[in-house]
Scaffold this active site. Structure first.
Site, PDB file in Angstrom:
ATOM      1  N   THR A 188       0.828  -1.204   0.000  1.00 35.92           N
ATOM      2  CA  THR A 188       0.000   0.000   0.000  1.00 35.92           C
ATOM      3  C   THR A 188       0.860   1.251   0.000  1.00 35.92           C
ATOM      4  O   THR A 188       1.836   1.326   0.743  1.00 35.92           O
ATOM      5  CB  THR A 188      -0.842  -0.006   1.299  1.00 35.92           C
ATOM      6  OG1 THR A 188      -1.713  -1.120   1.247  1.00 35.92           O
ATOM      7  CG2 THR A 188      -1.628   1.269   1.467  1.00 35.92           C
ATOM      8  N   ARG A 216     -13.658  -8.430   0.698  1.00 39.62           N
ATOM      9  CA  ARG A 216     -12.789  -8.026   1.815  1.00 39.62           C
ATOM     10  C   ARG A 216     -12.308  -6.574   1.632  1.00 39.62           C
ATOM     11  O   ARG A 216     -11.868  -6.175   0.571  1.00 39.62           O
ATOM     12  CB  ARG A 216     -11.596  -8.960   1.904  1.00 39.62           C
ATOM     13  CG  ARG A 216     -10.642  -8.666   3.071  1.00 39.62           C
ATOM     14  CD  ARG A 216      -9.462  -7.818   2.656  1.00 39.62           C
ATOM     15  NE  ARG A 216      -8.485  -7.643   3.728  1.00 39.62           N
ATOM     16  CZ  ARG A 216      -7.466  -6.793   3.670  1.00 39.62           C
ATOM     17  NH1 ARG A 216      -7.291  -6.044   2.613  1.00 39.62           N
ATOM     18  NH2 ARG A 216      -6.620  -6.698   4.677  1.00 39.62           N
ATOM     19  N   VAL A 217     -12.390  -5.799   2.695  1.00 43.79           N
ATOM     20  CA  VAL A 217     -11.876  -4.433   2.705  1.00 43.79           C
ATOM     21  C   VAL A 217     -10.860  -4.344   3.833  1.00 43.79           C
ATOM     22  O   VAL A 217     -11.102  -4.853   4.936  1.00 43.79           O
ATOM     23  CB  VAL A 217     -13.029  -3.420   2.928  1.00 43.79           C
ATOM     24  CG1 VAL A 217     -12.490  -2.023   3.188  1.00 43.79           C
ATOM     25  CG2 VAL A 217     -13.965  -3.413   1.725  1.00 43.79           C
ATOM     26  N   GLY A 218      -9.727  -3.712   3.585  1.00 42.97           N
ATOM     27  CA  GLY A 218      -8.689  -3.593   4.608  1.00 42.97           C
ATOM     28  C   GLY A 218      -8.754  -2.263   5.342  1.00 42.97           C
ATOM     29  O   GLY A 218      -9.766  -1.568   5.332  1.00 42.97           O
ATOM     30  N   THR A 239       0.630   0.579   6.807  1.00 43.43           N
ATOM     31  CA  THR A 239       0.648  -0.473   5.798  1.00 43.43           C
ATOM     32  C   THR A 239       0.868  -1.797   6.528  1.00 43.43           C
ATOM     33  O   THR A 239       1.310  -1.806   7.677  1.00 43.43           O
ATOM     34  CB  THR A 239       1.732  -0.222   4.719  1.00 43.43           C
ATOM     35  OG1 THR A 239       1.683  -1.274   3.743  1.00 43.43           O
ATOM     36  CG2 THR A 239       3.125  -0.162   5.303  1.00 43.43           C
ATOM     37  N   GLY A 240       0.541  -2.893   5.854  1.00 45.03           N
ATOM     38  CA  GLY A 240       0.659  -4.195   6.507  1.00 45.03           C
ATOM     39  C   GLY A 240      -0.701  -4.854   6.629  1.00 45.03           C
ATOM     40  O   GLY A 240      -1.633  -4.492   5.898  1.00 45.03           O
TER      41      GLY A 240
END
Ligand code: ASP
Length: 326
Positions: A188, A216-218, A239-240
């Site tokens: 990202t 799926r949403v992060g 990020t991650g």
């Protein structure tokens, strides 16, 4: 006055709520600092070694652009980079073969816009900016986000490239679903910019985890998780593994820690320690935070070795290895 600002102000005024600058300033220890203690602006910091993106934003601001225009154009460099399989066009698809993008943007006045599960546009950040500026909402998802993009004049695009499709077909042979730590060292892109006026803006854009479940949403498009800023204090991006970052609202936490006097470095370390303390499986994933305060001081911390961030200041772009826990 833009419709959204009008609505916001009317709602607050109707409720008898007004904010005086002195009340806002009272919560921010950085306001008492003399200008001499501040770094030279503009500054850009971005997750990973997205050097071209950082350079683009930094140079735009050096020539007088606002942080808002710079951050958008900066992250767009990676959205358009077909070799980058974790952002924009060319991003790895979900396990059904759909490329779905998540992005958000936040402005100095606290305004924010976000899109999730955007399927047909490379520049998710630009659609998020339109959500922020042209609607009374913060987040649009899926079909609604697509419909809005068309209404705003963004042409429909196919985001699955031949390379991504080939890699996906290879993945289908085993269908293993496991987040890969520091995947090819570029994930990202989260970016924070401070322009010549000292205003802070942030944006975050991603295709999310490779071969994720459909739908799926992060953390990246979630205000407070993937990104947060308060123009009186500073900002943070993450990020991650999005699930770990969301469960700990990590970017908001970093900004609140800075509000309470922590340096960006201390704030990132505390927020990552919080994730570690609450995740028995922390050795199996990466989570990383970068932050900047109103003075232009920066910090970064992550769980695993290998995360770097890029910083533009005084005409120079540097890739800086983050401090880490393991
Ligand atoms: N945070 C992103 C997500 O969970 C992925 C990443 O930054 O690697 O979607």
């Amino acid at each position: 006055m833009k419709r959204r600002k009008f609505i916001n102000r009317s709602i607050l005024a109707g409720a008898g709520i007004t904010f005086s600058p002195s009340i806002l300033n009272a919560t921010n220890p950085l306001n008492s600092l003399s200008p001499m203690t501040k770094s030279s602006f503009p500054i850009t910091i971005a997750t990973w070694n997205f050097a071209n993106a950082s350079l683009k934003a930094g140079e735009m601001m050096a020539q007088g652009a606002t942080a808002l225009d710079a951050v958008e154009q900066g992250v767009m460099v990676e959205e358009a980079n077909l070799k980058n399989t974790t952002v924009g066009k060319g991003g790895a698809p979900d396990r059904e073969g759909n490329v779905t993008l998540d992005a958000c943007i936040m402005a100095p006045d606290g305004n924010a816009g976000s899109v999730v599960y955007l399927k047909n546009n490379t520049h998710a950040v630009s659609v998020a900016r339109k959500v922020m500026e042209e609607t009374p909402h913060v987040m649009l998802a899926g079909e609604g986000a697509d419909q809005f993009a068309r209404e705003m004049g963004f042409e429909k695009e196919d985001l699955l490239t031949e390379d991504s499709e080939r890699a996906y077909k290879e993945w289908l042979k085993k269908k293993e679903y496991k987040p890969i730590i520091n995947i090819e060292n570029h994930d990202t892109i989260g970016m924070l910019c401070i322009d010549q006026n000292g205003d802070i803006v942030s944006a975050c854009t991603t295709s999310g985890l490779s071969y994720k479940m459909n739908g799926r949403v992060g953390d990246s498009p979630i205000i407070g998780s993937g990104l947060f800023l308060d123009n009186e204090v500073g900002g943070a991006v993450a990020t991650g593994l999005g699930e770990a970052i969301m469960k700990n609202v990590s970017s908001f936490l970093v900004v609140e820690l800075m509000r309470n006097g922590k340096s960006p470095q201390e704030a990132c370390e505390i927020a990552i320690q919080r994730i570690i303390a609450r995740s028995p499986d922390f050795k199996d994933f990466q989570a990383a935070l970068i932050a900047i305060n109103k003075k232009g001081e920066v910090g970064s911390y992550c769980i695993q070795k290998g995360f770097t961030y890029v910083k533009y200041q005084d005409g120079t772009n540097n890739n800086i290895p983050s401090k880490y826990y393991i």
